[in-house]
Each structure stands twice: as structure tokens, then as C-alpha cells.
Motif scaffolding. Sequence first.
Motif, PDB file in Angstrom:
ATOM      1  N   LEU A  54      40.349  39.910  50.720  1.00  0.00           N
ATOM      2  CA  LEU A  54      40.285  41.160  49.966  1.00  0.00           C
ATOM      3  C   LEU A  54      39.832  40.939  48.530  1.00  0.00           C
ATOM      4  CD1 LEU A  54      43.552  42.726  51.365  1.00  0.00           C
ATOM      5  CD2 LEU A  54      41.240  43.596  51.738  1.00  0.00           C
ATOM      6  N   ASP A  55      40.297  39.860  47.909  1.00  0.00           N
ATOM      7  CA  ASP A  55      39.911  39.578  46.529  1.00  0.00           C
ATOM      8  C   ASP A  55      38.428  39.259  46.412  1.00  0.00           C
ATOM      9  OD1 ASP A  55      42.366  40.049  45.346  1.00  0.00           O
ATOM     10  OD2 ASP A  55      43.007  37.957  45.433  1.00  0.00           O
ATOM     11  N   GLY A  56      37.800  38.905  47.526  1.00  0.00           N
ATOM     12  CA  GLY A  56      36.362  38.656  47.524  1.00  0.00           C
ATOM     13  C   GLY A  56      35.534  39.927  47.482  1.00  0.00           C
ATOM     14  N   ASP A  57      36.170  41.067  47.679  1.00  0.00           N
ATOM     15  CA  ASP A  57      35.476  42.358  47.631  1.00  0.00           C
ATOM     16  C   ASP A  57      35.357  42.836  46.191  1.00  0.00           C
ATOM     17  OD1 ASP A  57      35.565  42.358  50.376  1.00  0.00           O
ATOM     18  OD2 ASP A  57      37.085  43.925  50.544  1.00  0.00           O
ATOM     19  N   PRO A  58      34.154  43.190  45.750  1.00  0.00           N
ATOM     20  CA  PRO A  58      34.026  43.760  44.406  1.00  0.00           C
ATOM     21  C   PRO A  58      34.855  45.044  44.318  1.00  0.00           C
ATOM     22  CG  PRO A  58      31.872  43.312  45.379  1.00  0.00           C
ATOM     23  CD  PRO A  58      32.891  43.121  46.458  1.00  0.00           C
ATOM     24  N   GLY A  59      35.565  45.191  43.223  1.00  0.00           N
ATOM     25  CA  GLY A  59      36.341  46.416  43.021  1.00  0.00           C
ATOM     26  C   GLY A  59      37.681  46.433  43.725  1.00  0.00           C
ATOM     27  N   THR A  60      38.091  45.322  44.328  1.00  0.00           N
ATOM     28  CA  THR A  60      39.363  45.279  45.035  1.00  0.00           C
ATOM     29  C   THR A  60      40.247  44.196  44.447  1.00  0.00           C
ATOM     30  OG1 THR A  60      38.386  46.026  47.107  1.00  0.00           O
ATOM     31  CG2 THR A  60      40.477  44.886  47.274  1.00  0.00           C
ATOM     32  N   ARG A  61      41.511  44.510  44.280  1.00  0.00           N
ATOM     33  CA  ARG A  61      42.507  43.506  43.911  1.00  0.00           C
ATOM     34  C   ARG A  61      43.625  43.569  44.936  1.00  0.00           C
ATOM     35  NH1 ARG A  61      47.065  43.209  39.307  1.00  0.00           N
ATOM     36  NH2 ARG A  61      47.796  41.119  39.828  1.00  0.00           N
ATOM     37  N   ALA A  62      43.959  42.426  45.488  1.00  0.00           N
ATOM     38  CA  ALA A  62      45.094  42.321  46.406  1.00  0.00           C
ATOM     39  C   ALA A  62      46.228  41.619  45.681  1.00  0.00           C
ATOM     40  CB  ALA A  62      44.698  41.555  47.654  1.00  0.00           C
ATOM     41  N   ASP A 105      40.824  49.758  31.469  1.00  0.00           N
ATOM     42  CA  ASP A 105      39.369  49.615  31.562  1.00  0.00           C
ATOM     43  C   ASP A 105      38.952  48.628  32.644  1.00  0.00           C
ATOM     44  OD1 ASP A 105      38.965  51.429  29.517  1.00  0.00           O
ATOM     45  OD2 ASP A 105      38.894  49.888  27.960  1.00  0.00           O
ATOM     46  N   ASP A 106      39.770  47.612  32.879  1.00  0.00           N
ATOM     47  CA  ASP A 106      39.408  46.584  33.862  1.00  0.00           C
ATOM     48  C   ASP A 106      40.050  46.813  35.238  1.00  0.00           C
ATOM     49  OD1 ASP A 106      42.021  46.063  33.108  1.00  0.00           O
ATOM     50  OD2 ASP A 106      41.767  43.888  33.034  1.00  0.00           O
ATOM     51  N   ALA A 107      40.561  48.009  35.466  1.00  0.00           N
ATOM     52  CA  ALA A 107      41.229  48.299  36.740  1.00  0.00           C
ATOM     53  C   ALA A 107      40.233  48.287  37.897  1.00  0.00           C
ATOM     54  CB  ALA A 107      41.918  49.662  36.681  1.00  0.00           C
ATOM     55  N   PRO A 108      40.652  47.759  39.046  1.00  0.00           N
ATOM     56  CA  PRO A 108      39.780  47.788  40.214  1.00  0.00           C
ATOM     57  C   PRO A 108      39.741  49.189  40.817  1.00  0.00           C
ATOM     58  CG  PRO A 108      41.909  46.919  40.830  1.00  0.00           C
ATOM     59  CD  PRO A 108      41.940  47.133  39.336  1.00  0.00           C
ATOM     60  N   GLU A 109      38.809  49.400  41.723  1.00  0.00           N
ATOM     61  CA  GLU A 109      38.747  50.678  42.434  1.00  0.00           C
ATOM     62  C   GLU A 109      39.869  50.784  43.464  1.00  0.00           C
ATOM     63  OE1 GLU A 109      34.872  51.225  44.195  1.00  0.00           O
ATOM     64  OE2 GLU A 109      33.949  50.250  42.479  1.00  0.00           O
ATOM     65  N   ARG A 110      40.250  49.638  44.013  1.00  0.00           N
ATOM     66  CA  ARG A 110      41.221  49.622  45.111  1.00  0.00           C
ATOM     67  C   ARG A 110      42.261  48.543  44.848  1.00  0.00           C
ATOM     68  NH1 ARG A 110      38.014  48.059  49.274  1.00  0.00           N
ATOM     69  NH2 ARG A 110      37.430  50.181  49.691  1.00  0.00           N
ATOM     70  N   LEU A 111      43.526  48.882  45.111  1.00  0.00           N
ATOM     71  CA  LEU A 111      44.631  47.939  45.005  1.00  0.00           C
ATOM     72  C   LEU A 111      45.300  47.861  46.372  1.00  0.00           C
ATOM     73  CD1 LEU A 111      46.599  46.214  43.243  1.00  0.00           C
ATOM     74  CD2 LEU A 111      47.887  48.341  42.878  1.00  0.00           C
ATOM     75  N   VAL A 112      45.439  46.648  46.882  1.00  0.00           N
ATOM     76  CA  VAL A 112      46.085  46.447  48.176  1.00  0.00           C
ATOM     77  C   VAL A 112      47.357  45.642  47.940  1.00  0.00           C
ATOM     78  CG1 VAL A 112      45.880  45.438  50.480  1.00  0.00           C
ATOM     79  CG2 VAL A 112      43.872  46.461  49.382  1.00  0.00           C
ATOM     80  N   LEU A 113      48.483  46.179  48.391  1.00  0.00           N
ATOM     81  CA  LEU A 113      49.770  45.496  48.242  1.00  0.00           C
ATOM     82  C   LEU A 113      50.131  44.824  49.561  1.00  0.00           C
ATOM     83  CD1 LEU A 113      51.716  48.317  46.367  1.00  0.00           C
ATOM     84  CD2 LEU A 113      50.545  46.341  45.373  1.00  0.00           C
ATOM     85  N   LEU A 114      50.398  43.532  49.499  1.00  0.00           N
ATOM     86  CA  LEU A 114      50.796  42.743  50.667  1.00  0.00           C
ATOM     87  C   LEU A 114      52.234  42.290  50.446  1.00  0.00           C
ATOM     88  CD1 LEU A 114      47.587  40.514  50.808  1.00  0.00           C
ATOM     89  CD2 LEU A 114      48.090  42.497  52.259  1.00  0.00           C
ATOM     90  N   PHE A 115      53.129  42.657  51.344  1.00  0.00           N
ATOM     91  CA  PHE A 115      54.538  42.323  51.205  1.00  0.00           C
ATOM     92  C   PHE A 115      54.930  41.255  52.212  1.00  0.00           C
ATOM     93  CE2 PHE A 115      54.197  46.503  49.341  1.00  0.00           C
ATOM     94  CZ  PHE A 115      54.993  46.396  48.207  1.00  0.00           C
ATOM     95  N   ASP A 116      55.303  40.085  51.705  1.00  0.00           N
ATOM     96  CA  ASP A 116      55.800  38.999  52.543  1.00  0.00           C
ATOM     97  C   ASP A 116      57.323  39.139  52.658  1.00  0.00           C
ATOM     98  OD1 ASP A 116      55.795  36.729  54.087  1.00  0.00           O
ATOM     99  OD2 ASP A 116      55.206  35.367  52.477  1.00  0.00           O
ATOM    100  N   GLU A 117      57.885  38.496  53.653  1.00  0.00           N
ATOM    101  CA  GLU A 117      59.340  38.550  53.878  1.00  0.00           C
ATOM    102  C   GLU A 117      59.810  39.995  54.024  1.00  0.00           C
ATOM    103  OE1 GLU A 117      61.106  35.834  54.396  1.00  0.00           O
ATOM    104  OE2 GLU A 117      59.480  34.458  53.884  1.00  0.00           O
ATOM    105  N   PHE A 118      59.006  40.796  54.701  1.00  0.00           N
ATOM    106  CA  PHE A 118      59.270  42.234  54.808  1.00  0.00           C
ATOM    107  C   PHE A 118      60.622  42.534  55.451  1.00  0.00           C
ATOM    108  CE2 PHE A 118      58.543  46.577  56.406  1.00  0.00           C
ATOM    109  CZ  PHE A 118      58.082  47.161  55.240  1.00  0.00           C
TER     110      PHE A 118
END
Length: 149
Positions: A54-62, A105-118
Motif C-alpha cells: 500500500l505504501d508503494g501507491d502514490p497518495g496512500t499511507r498505510a 499540506d503533506d496529507a495523502p489522499e488515502r489512509l489505510v489502517l491495519l490492526f494487528d493483534e485484533f
Amino acid sequence: MNPYNWQSHNPRIGIPRSDAGPFAARLRRNGSAVAMGGRGMGKSVFLGQVKAELDGDPGTRAVLVEGPPAPLTVEACLDSLARTLGVPSDPYSSRPLFDEYFSRDDAPERLVLLFDEFDRYAEKGTPSSQPPSRGFFNDLEACSAEAAR
């Protein structure tokens, strides 16, 4: 020392999982997914691989949240998320956290939250109460649904 030690979130030698790409693709389309498996089966390493995809996608932060806070309360979950995102905490809702995060200003277009130990989020506060994280995840889902409109 075993280079394939599975008792770590960051093993020295990682085995690429072919399903990390399709898993990430589902999340890119605003979907959700669950990875289940027993202790030591590689779920944490898999989530790290999904994050890298996901981090490899422009505009996305995981963001990989490695586990629930202690004590497990809605307020602690919101505070932990705020610290992870580097924004001021709000004890009542995730909406102000996301508004602040995406106003940068530096916010990505998309934020993906991954929860471990759910599964640890399901712990109850008291024997008769609902798990505190239920309110936290309901709030995240409501915020996500509102943003999708």
C-alpha cells in the motif's frame, strides 16, 4: 540462530506472500479484510507486506497498529490512534483526528489502517460489559462511511 524465526514482527528473512497484493487491492477499493491464523503463523509479517504494498501507491499511507493500548478503553484507542497519526487527541471521536490529519499540506489522499493483534481488542472491560473497542471500531466505521459520501 534461526533466520526464519516467526516470533518477531520483523524477521531477518521474509518469505513473500502472494496473497499480500490481492489483500492490498481490496483495501485500495475501500474494502475491509481479516487475516486469521494461529500464533506464529505469520499474520504480523503478512500485514507488514500488505503495508509495503500500500505504501508503494502514490497518495496512500498505510499505518500498522501493532496492538491495542493498555488499558483497553475507547479513549485510549483514540489517543493511540492520534499519537500514531501525529495529531491532537480527542477522547470522543475519531472525526477530529482525521480532519486534522487530512488538513495537512503533506496529507495523502488515502489512509489505510491495519490492526494487528485484533483479537486482543475483544477483551471486555468488565464481565457484563461490551468490549470497549466496540465503540472505537464503530466510530471508525461511521467516520469512514461519512467520508465515502
